[in-house]
Design a protein around this motif. Structure first.
Motif, PDB file in Angstrom:
ATOM      1  N   GLY A 130      24.541  17.855 183.576  1.00  0.00           N
ATOM      2  CA  GLY A 130      23.781  16.701 183.117  1.00  0.00           C
ATOM      3  C   GLY A 130      22.360  17.068 182.733  1.00  0.00           C
ATOM      4  N   TRP A 141      22.423  19.060 179.552  1.00  0.00           N
ATOM      5  CA  TRP A 141      22.652  18.190 178.403  1.00  0.00           C
ATOM      6  C   TRP A 141      21.348  17.515 177.969  1.00  0.00           C
ATOM      7  CZ3 TRP A 141      26.482  16.866 175.043  1.00  0.00           C
ATOM      8  CH2 TRP A 141      26.261  15.709 174.290  1.00  0.00           C
ATOM      9  N   ARG A 142      20.632  16.926 178.914  1.00  0.00           N
ATOM     10  CA  ARG A 142      19.406  16.212 178.556  1.00  0.00           C
ATOM     11  C   ARG A 142      18.374  17.148 177.940  1.00  0.00           C
ATOM     12  NH1 ARG A 142      20.811  13.816 183.473  1.00  0.00           N
ATOM     13  NH2 ARG A 142      19.415  15.202 184.640  1.00  0.00           N
ATOM     14  N   GLN A 143      18.255  18.344 178.523  1.00  0.00           N
ATOM     15  CA  GLN A 143      17.292  19.311 178.002  1.00  0.00           C
ATOM     16  C   GLN A 143      17.651  19.735 176.579  1.00  0.00           C
ATOM     17  OE1 GLN A 143      17.533  23.553 178.967  1.00  0.00           O
ATOM     18  NE2 GLN A 143      15.562  23.336 180.027  1.00  0.00           N
ATOM     19  N   TYR A 179      19.648  18.302 174.411  1.00  0.00           N
ATOM     20  CA  TYR A 179      19.627  17.195 173.463  1.00  0.00           C
ATOM     21  C   TYR A 179      18.212  16.997 172.920  1.00  0.00           C
ATOM     22  CZ  TYR A 179      20.534  12.438 171.722  1.00  0.00           C
ATOM     23  OH  TYR A 179      20.658  11.320 170.944  1.00  0.00           O
ATOM     24  N   ARG A 180      17.230  17.054 173.794  1.00  0.00           N
ATOM     25  CA  ARG A 180      15.845  16.886 173.361  1.00  0.00           C
ATOM     26  C   ARG A 180      15.416  18.041 172.465  1.00  0.00           C
ATOM     27  NH1 ARG A 180      11.292  18.812 175.561  1.00  0.00           N
ATOM     28  NH2 ARG A 180      12.258  19.306 177.561  1.00  0.00           N
ATOM     29  N   GLN A 218      12.370  13.615 178.038  1.00  0.00           N
ATOM     30  CA  GLN A 218      13.144  13.546 179.276  1.00  0.00           C
ATOM     31  C   GLN A 218      12.762  14.742 180.131  1.00  0.00           C
ATOM     32  OE1 GLN A 218      17.203  13.501 178.009  1.00  0.00           O
ATOM     33  NE2 GLN A 218      17.011  11.559 176.913  1.00  0.00           N
TER      34      GLN A 218
END
Length: 746
Positions: free
Chosen positions: A585, A588-590, A592-593, A719
């Protein structure tokens, strides 16, 4: 692979953790339209399911069965269930499911029948022979051939011939499940309806022969076909033209003995039918001279209209079926081209990257390496933007204070709520300043530090990064060349435990470092990572400082420097250690940004494509490379996976597996060389095969969602990545995993 420390789209290579700021994007942007991620996945799922369905249908229709010789099924089995009146009756069988009865052709009547077509070469030639002799025949067509050549079915019907069903993929119906038999017959009927606007009640099962060859399995097929409304047509004379025994032999086999009516089995497809064409040219005139007449099967046995105009529903469904299968065929051809192109490009890229890495090594660190110039000894300002970095800030600052180069350390606390600034001040380290400001985002914190710096050379460091003692001194040496405006250092993963840590470690070493060496040689470095990068202060001030227009401020800044004419280089010996995400998770957030931010930066600097000088090198080399390998190829990756499964199911699984192993071997060789260049032990490379089944998919899904978000015009907020506290102070640096970075001395 890409620079693990950039914000590049879809990179399989991690980037040292940036310090995200919840309010890094101005509030006015927060009110812009956002696309729900579910929309992305819904669209992706629809595309993948549609492609999978098309490939499954195409694979079933083209590769599950093939048109083969009529003798492949072997000897018949028991025939206890076959009624005697059928086994010894006529070749046209009706009522098999109830009261079976048969019919024979009338005396001196010949029904020429042709199986396995239509064929683009031989069917027209046979039709030409029949037309010249004013003869009509019956063509039992295969559905896949109808889809491929619907115009030939239209010609058959238009010239007065009859059509019959010979199944869709030419399987042995007796070996199929009942639902499969129904599918074979129904789809062929629809194909004929779509191609010629007619339906037919005539059926000839593949590999069928004469009545006395029927066994119990064949009889079950005939009963099911009868319930579906079909009349089965067998044969009385087999020309055996499928064996290609010679024209004379084909002619002899097709010639009747006596005056009895015959249904002659011939073929207009399935191979070279030149002997069939030649035999027909002799057979028809000869038998006409003997008083025989030629007609269709229906007329020969007195059937009433076995071929009728199709209903509108069947006609439209048939057209849809043909178009869908033709689209599937076109898709397969396109995928073949794309797969070969992607494979070729990937292999060429690997070769270029490896050659570039070897050359870069010789130029920078080899025995004949040229120095940048006189040693750079002037002090350096180190800027550390920090937002809620209490977990790792002490280790980061202590490592910087332990540098063997004179430094001033400026920690800019960007409105932290976890006591980050207080912690740094409590250390009371010489040369360390803390500047507090209200939360404004990472670019604003960097600009604050830049304004407070007193040195011309500036090193920017993330708050979760630990420097080697010689990292600052090493990274500033290229500034001896006045053309150098920025230097990228070498970021390494500190938390290498578990599969996820190993995979990111591999990508840092392999993708990140190999690509950076290539970019350095090509003078098109797109990113100086936020974790370990050095800059000329005056170059940054001339640009107006660090921009907050994109989420990838380090990529945006580097591209701006290149377009301003500065050279950006890579110094692999300037090593820093950073935390990588420890959960899928967080990863993914890292990513994606980063991915979205890199797309923003690429779009912002697209003008470099048509510029000259250093800007042109960035545009035509760096941006094109990023677009090809970080955007387009990852977008193609789901198709590659689906096509690989298609190959395993319907093509040659040995060949597909061999290709996969070959690419895996190529990656392994690249990994071994990259690990050697970086002075790393190759132990983690054992997990490389597993990386292809989880990590790779995650990375290309990131690219897909980022591209959808960008195309939709949405904006993504910062994020912040979770900190794990794996960084240690210089006096006790330890890492998890099988490789440990060198301790940073106090």
């Amino acid at each position: 692979m890409t620079d693990p420390t950039d914000h590049r789209p879809g990179t399989a290579v991690p980037r040292p953790t940036a310090v995200p700021r919840p309010t890094a994007v101005p509030r006015r942007r927060g009110r812009t339209r956002r696309v729900t991620p579910r929309t992305h996945w819904l669209l992706l799922c629809v595309l993948v399911v549609t492609l999978s369905a098309a490939l499954l249908l195409q694979g079933y229709t083209h590769h599950m069965f093939q048109i083969t010789s009529d003798d492949v099924t072997g000897p018949p089995g028991r025939a206890d269930a076959v009624p005697g009146q059928v086994a010894h009756g006529g070749p046209v069988i009706a009522g098999a499911a109830g009261s079976p009865h048969t019919a024979r052709p009338k005396t001196r009547t010949i029904a020429l029948t042709f199986d396995d077509g239509p064929d683009p070469v031989w069917t027209p030639r046979i039709l030409d022979v029949l037309r010249r002799n004013h003869v009509h025949g019956t063509f039992f067509v295969v559905g896949t051939q109808v889809v491929a050549h619907p115009e030939l079915v239209r010609r058959i019907v238009a010239e007065g011939h009859q059509v019959g069903i010979h199944t869709f993929t030419h399987p042995d119906l007796s070996r199929l499940a009942p639902w499969q038999r129904s599918l074979e017959l129904r789809e062929t009927q629809l194909a004929v309806a779509g191609a010629a606007g007619v339906t037919t009640a005539l059926l000839r099962p593949p590999y069928s022969s004469e009545n006395d060859a029927l066994d119990d399995a064949d009889w079950s097929v005939l009963k099911q076909a009868d319930r579906a409304g079909y009349v089965t047509v067998l044969s009385t004379l087999d020309a055996e033209d499928w064996q290609r025994p010679g024209t004379a032999r084909v002619l002899a086999n097709a010639t009747p003995h006596g005056k009895t009516g015959q249904i002659v089995l011939m073929h207009d497809a399935g191979g070279d039918r030149a002997q069939t064409v030649a035999a027909l040219n002799t057979l028809i005139p000869r038998l006409k001279a003997q008083g025989f007449r030629f007609t269709t099967v229906g007329t020969a046995v007195g059937m009433t209209d076995p071929v009728r105009t199709a209903g509108l529903d069947d006609h439209l469904q048939g057209i849809a079926l043909i178009k869908m299968l033709q689209l599937g065929d076109g898709t397969i051809r396109l995928l073949d081209v794309l797969m070969y192109a992607a494979g070729t490009i990937s292999v060429l890229r690997a070769a270029v990257v490896l050659v570039a890495a070897r050359r870069h090594r010789r130029l920078r660190t080899g025995r004949r390496a040229r120095p940048w110039g006189p040693p750079v000894t002037e002090p350096v300002s180190v800027i550390v933007p920090a937002y809620n970095e209490s977990a790792g800030i002490e280790a980061a600052v202590r490592s910087l204070a332990a540098s063997d180069h004179p430094v001033e350390i400026i920690v800019v606390d960007d409105g932290s709520t976890d006591g980050t600034a207080d912690l740094v001040e409590s250390l009371r380290l010489p040369g360390v300043r803390v500047i507090r400001q209200r939360n404004a985002g990472k670019p604003a914190a960097l600009n604050t530090g830049l304004a407070a710096a007193t040195c011309e050379l500036v090193v920017m460091v993330d708050g979760d990064t630990v420097f080697e003692p010689d990292a600052v001194r090493t990274i500033v040496q290229p500034f001896a060349d006045p053309a150098v405006g920025a230097v990228s250092g070498n970021a390494k993963v500190v938390n290498r435990g578990g599969l996820l840590g190993r995979w990111q470690h591999i990508e840092y070493v392999v993708g990140f470092n190999l690509d950076r060496r290539l970019f350095d040689l090509a003078q098109c470095m797109p990113t100086v990572p936020g974790a370990v990068g050095a800059f000329r202060r005056r170059a940054l001030l001339a640009l107006g400082g660090v921009s907050d227009v994109t989420l990838a401020e380090d990529t945006d800044l580097t591209m701006a420097l290149c377009r301003a004419g500065w050279r950006v280089v890579y110094e692999e010996r300037a090593v820093a250690w950073t935390e990588a995400p420890a959960s899928l998770g967080a990863l993914w957030r890292q990513r994606y940004r980063w991915c979205y931010g890199t797309l923003q930066a690429m779009w912002k600097h697209r003008g470099a494509l048509v510029q000259g000088g250093a800007a042109g090198k960035l545009g035509r080399r760096g941006l094109v490379y990023l677009l090809l390998f970080q955007v387009l190829l990852p977008l193609l990756a789901p198709v590659v996976d689906v096509f690989a499964l298609y190959g395993l199911l319907f093509l040659d699984p040995v060949r597909i597996t061999a290709l996969w192993l070959a690419f895996l071997l190529l990656q392994l060789l690249m990994g071994l060389y990259a690990f050697r260049l970086d002075g790393e032990r190759p132990g983690p490379l054992w997990s490389l095969p597993l990386q292809q089944f989880v990590y790779r998919q995650l990375m290309y899904l990131v690219v897909i969602q980022s591209v959808f978000t960008a195309v939709a015009g949405s904006r993504l907020r910062w994020q912040r990545m979770e900190r794990y506290g794996t960084l240690r102070s210089p006096t006790g640096a330890e890492t998890s995993g099988e490789d440990r970075p060198p301790r940073v001395p106090a």
